[in-house]
Design an enzyme around this catalytic site. Structure first.
Site, mmCIF file in Angstrom:
data_model
loop_
_atom_site.group_PDB
_atom_site.id
_atom_site.type_symbol
_atom_site.label_atom_id
_atom_site.label_comp_id
_atom_site.label_asym_id
_atom_site.label_seq_id
_atom_site.Cartn_x
_atom_site.Cartn_y
_atom_site.Cartn_z
ATOM 1 N N ARG A 88 0.843 -1.207 0.000
ATOM 2 C CA ARG A 88 0.000 0.000 0.000
ATOM 3 C C ARG A 88 0.876 1.253 0.000
ATOM 4 O O ARG A 88 0.550 2.258 -0.624
ATOM 5 C CB ARG A 88 -0.909 0.006 1.228
ATOM 6 C CG ARG A 88 -1.919 -1.141 1.261
ATOM 7 C CD ARG A 88 -2.725 -1.079 2.537
ATOM 8 N NE ARG A 88 -3.701 -2.134 2.680
ATOM 9 C CZ ARG A 88 -3.478 -3.297 3.301
ATOM 10 N NH1 ARG A 88 -2.289 -3.556 3.809
ATOM 11 N NH2 ARG A 88 -4.442 -4.191 3.398
ATOM 12 N N ASP A 148 -10.737 -4.446 8.403
ATOM 13 C CA ASP A 148 -9.802 -5.454 8.913
ATOM 14 C C ASP A 148 -10.483 -6.374 9.938
ATOM 15 O O ASP A 148 -10.287 -7.590 9.917
ATOM 16 C CB ASP A 148 -8.567 -4.769 9.530
ATOM 17 C CG ASP A 148 -7.737 -4.040 8.474
ATOM 18 O OD1 ASP A 148 -7.696 -4.506 7.324
ATOM 19 O OD2 ASP A 148 -7.141 -2.997 8.800
ATOM 20 N N ARG A 151 -12.789 -8.812 8.153
ATOM 21 C CA ARG A 151 -12.072 -9.979 7.582
ATOM 22 C C ARG A 151 -11.805 -11.011 8.680
ATOM 23 O O ARG A 151 -12.035 -12.202 8.498
ATOM 24 C CB ARG A 151 -10.760 -9.506 6.953
ATOM 25 C CG ARG A 151 -11.005 -8.784 5.650
ATOM 26 C CD ARG A 151 -9.729 -8.323 4.988
ATOM 27 N NE ARG A 151 -10.071 -7.733 3.700
ATOM 28 C CZ ARG A 151 -9.469 -6.697 3.151
ATOM 29 N NH1 ARG A 151 -8.446 -6.122 3.766
ATOM 30 N NH2 ARG A 151 -9.858 -6.231 1.985
ATOM 31 N N HIS A 175 -3.050 0.343 9.030
ATOM 32 C CA HIS A 175 -3.684 -0.521 8.023
ATOM 33 C C HIS A 175 -2.580 -1.091 7.121
ATOM 34 O O HIS A 175 -2.425 -0.706 5.978
ATOM 35 C CB HIS A 175 -4.685 0.295 7.206
ATOM 36 C CG HIS A 175 -5.425 -0.510 6.188
ATOM 37 N ND1 HIS A 175 -6.075 -1.680 6.484
ATOM 38 C CD2 HIS A 175 -5.617 -0.308 4.863
ATOM 39 C CE1 HIS A 175 -6.637 -2.156 5.385
ATOM 40 N NE2 HIS A 175 -6.369 -1.351 4.383
HETATM 41 N N1 LIG Z 1 -8.807 1.955 3.513
HETATM 42 C C1 LIG Z 1 -9.095 0.775 3.042
HETATM 43 O O1 LIG Z 1 -9.351 -0.151 3.799
HETATM 44 C C2 LIG Z 1 -9.153 0.558 1.550
HETATM 45 C C3 LIG Z 1 -9.842 -0.547 1.015
HETATM 46 C C4 LIG Z 1 -9.900 -0.695 -0.368
HETATM 47 C C5 LIG Z 1 -9.284 0.242 -1.202
HETATM 48 N N2 LIG Z 1 -8.621 1.277 -0.648
HETATM 49 C C6 LIG Z 1 -7.991 2.304 -1.489
HETATM 50 O O2 LIG Z 1 -9.032 3.099 -2.072
HETATM 51 C C7 LIG Z 1 -8.555 3.673 -3.288
HETATM 52 C C8 LIG Z 1 -9.568 3.422 -4.399
HETATM 53 O O3 LIG Z 1 -9.639 2.051 -4.709
HETATM 54 P P1 LIG Z 1 -10.589 1.550 -5.894
HETATM 55 O O4 LIG Z 1 -10.501 0.087 -5.923
HETATM 56 O O5 LIG Z 1 -11.914 2.220 -5.801
HETATM 57 O O6 LIG Z 1 -9.803 2.142 -7.163
HETATM 58 P P2 LIG Z 1 -10.421 2.511 -8.585
HETATM 59 O O7 LIG Z 1 -9.277 2.668 -9.516
HETATM 60 O O8 LIG Z 1 -11.508 1.573 -8.936
HETATM 61 O O9 LIG Z 1 -11.099 3.934 -8.329
HETATM 62 C C9 LIG Z 1 -10.363 5.072 -8.035
HETATM 63 C C10 LIG Z 1 -11.057 6.244 -8.713
HETATM 64 O O10 LIG Z 1 -10.402 7.450 -8.322
HETATM 65 C C11 LIG Z 1 -10.523 8.330 -9.420
HETATM 66 N N3 LIG Z 1 -9.589 9.454 -9.306
HETATM 67 C C12 LIG Z 1 -8.245 9.458 -9.496
HETATM 68 N N4 LIG Z 1 -7.773 10.702 -9.305
HETATM 69 C C13 LIG Z 1 -8.820 11.483 -8.966
HETATM 70 C C14 LIG Z 1 -8.969 12.856 -8.637
HETATM 71 N N5 LIG Z 1 -7.919 13.690 -8.611
HETATM 72 N N6 LIG Z 1 -10.207 13.324 -8.354
HETATM 73 C C15 LIG Z 1 -11.279 12.505 -8.364
HETATM 74 N N7 LIG Z 1 -11.205 11.196 -8.681
HETATM 75 C C16 LIG Z 1 -9.985 10.699 -8.968
HETATM 76 C C17 LIG Z 1 -10.241 7.439 -10.634
HETATM 77 O O11 LIG Z 1 -10.693 8.032 -11.852
HETATM 78 C C18 LIG Z 1 -11.002 6.180 -10.243
HETATM 79 O O12 LIG Z 1 -12.310 6.176 -10.786
HETATM 80 C C19 LIG Z 1 -7.179 3.045 -3.524
HETATM 81 O O13 LIG Z 1 -6.171 3.928 -3.089
HETATM 82 C C20 LIG Z 1 -7.202 1.798 -2.663
HETATM 83 O O14 LIG Z 1 -5.924 1.374 -2.284
HETATM 84 C C21 LIG Z 1 -8.543 1.455 0.697
HETATM 85 O O1 LIG Z 2 -5.145 -4.124 0.132
HETATM 86 C C1 LIG Z 2 -5.317 -3.071 -0.458
HETATM 87 O O2 LIG Z 2 -4.458 -2.547 -1.187
HETATM 88 C C2 LIG Z 2 -6.641 -2.364 -0.376
HETATM 89 C C3 LIG Z 2 -7.178 -2.244 1.011
HETATM 90 O O3 LIG Z 2 -6.294 -1.576 1.844
HETATM 91 C C4 LIG Z 2 -7.596 -3.565 1.587
HETATM 92 O O4 LIG Z 2 -7.168 -3.909 2.684
HETATM 93 O O5 LIG Z 2 -8.406 -4.250 0.935
#
Ligand SMILES: NC(=O)c1ccc[n+]([C@@H]2O[C@H](COP(=O)([O-])OP(=O)(O)OC[C@H]3O[C@@H](n4cnc5c(N)ncnc54)[C@H](O)[C@@H]3O)[C@@H](O)[C@H]2O)c1
Ligand SMILES: O=C(O)C[C@H](O)C(=O)O
Length: 309
Positions: A88, A148, A151, A175
């Protein structure tokens, strides 16, 4: 109530869908930088309303934050997800800039919004949103702990062949692979989990939980979205409905757990003001040592962010 979700990708669109389906807010705005994506997904969710019987209105916008004006809560999911072989933390270079510019736009139009960060690396992107928004720690925090623990609870439910509804658990820390699951605070309908499962099986589940995100990235080539989107929506619901739910949430610690100036997951009470209270558990020496490793790991990445300028 008005909620904006920035990023209409996998996690953002799922979050908006859950918010609409559960009628958490009457207006849900999706914003994305990619032309037409947010408009298309919000229209799709709206067209599901007559089937699933909800009346939350979903609206999409391409980079037009005026549509998000006066939101009560904003969820930031914009940014790259990782691919197999990445950690990450590898996302920091790109996602820090994205979270910064998105936060500037949010604050411009919704200065009183509560911000929930989802983008990775989660703990440090929450720090970035704070640096940009200058909001107090009770109003800008991150989602990871609900995912988390979910899961962990799902793995336990499977191993014990019981309903996931009956598994209660708590997990601390960053995380990342240094997260701190707490078997001492895990119960099955009030029964300590240690009375129902042997130590080796429980340890295997704890280890699988720590790398739970990576397991999905390996399977799908990108990261998870159903559980993350729902987890973020659950936090929004707790705030909008002032539920005072107790969740693990990423917040800047200001002395709690003997830690200062570091973003880590700890149990909090979530209500209409955002974080209403941080709950401090009395950790034993082993748990404190794990928390310290987690703090070090997150602090290193916070330093990287500070050096990015
Ligand atoms: N915190 C958590 O537990 C957790 C869990 C899952 C995913 N994530 C994170 O969430 C984020 C998104 O994941 P995802 O699977 O939805 O990705 P994704 O690629 O499906 O979606 C991301 C979106 O962000 C948009 N984007 C990029 N730059 C932008 C901007 N400047 N303004 C507005 N929109 C913008 C993209 O066009 C895209 O549609 C990732 O960084 C991922 O690692 C975190
Ligand atoms: O694992 C990742 O990169 C996305 C998110 O943080 C998750 O735990 O699913």
């Amino acid at each position: 109530m008005k909620v904006t979700v920035v990023g209409a990708g996998n996690v953002g669109a799922t979050c908006a869908d859950v918010l609409a389906y559960r009628e958490v807010a009457n207006e849900i705005v999706l914003v994305d930088i990619k032309e037409g994506l947010a408009e298309g997904k919000s229209l799709d969710i709206w067209q599901k309303a007559p089937i699933d019987l909800y009346d939350s209105r979903t609206i999409g916008a391409t980079n037009d934050y005026s549509k998000s004006a006066n939101s009560d809560v904003v969820v930031i999911t914009s940014g790259l997800p990782r691919k197999p072989g990445m950690s990450r933390d590898d996302l920091i270079g790109t996602n820090a800039g994205i979270v910064k510019s998105v936060t500037e736009n949010i604050i411009k139009y919704s200065p009183r919004a509560i911000i929930i960060v989802v983008s990775n690396p989660l703990d440090v992107m929450t720090y970035q949103a704070h640096l940009t928004s200058k909001l107090p720690r009770t109003k800008v925090f991150g989602m990871a702990g609900i995912l988390d623990t979910a899961r962990y609870r799902a793995f336990l439910a499977e191993a014990l062949n019981v309903s996931p509804k009956d598994i209660q658990a708590m997990l601390l820390g960053g995380h990342g692979d240094t997260m701190v699951p707490l078997p001492r605070y895990t119960t099955v309908a009030g029964i300590p989990v240690t009375e129902l499962i042997d130590k080796d099986k429980l340890n295997a589940i704890l280890e699988r939980t720590k790398v739970g995100g990576g397991e999905l990235v390996k399977l799908m080539g990108t990261s998870a979205w159903y559980a993350p989107g729902s987890a973020a929506a659950q936090m929004v619901e707790a705030i909008v409905k002032d539920q005072r739910r107790v969740f693990p949430v990423c917040i800047r610690l200001d002395g709690e757990y003997g830690i200062k100036d570091c973003y880590l997951g700890v149990p909090v009470i979530l209500g209409k003001n955002g974080i209403e209270r941080v709950i401090e558990l009395d950790l034993n020496s082993e748990e404190r040592a794990l928390m310290e490793s987690s703090r070090k790991a997150v602090r290193e990445v916070m330093d990287v962010l500070e050096n990015l300028g």
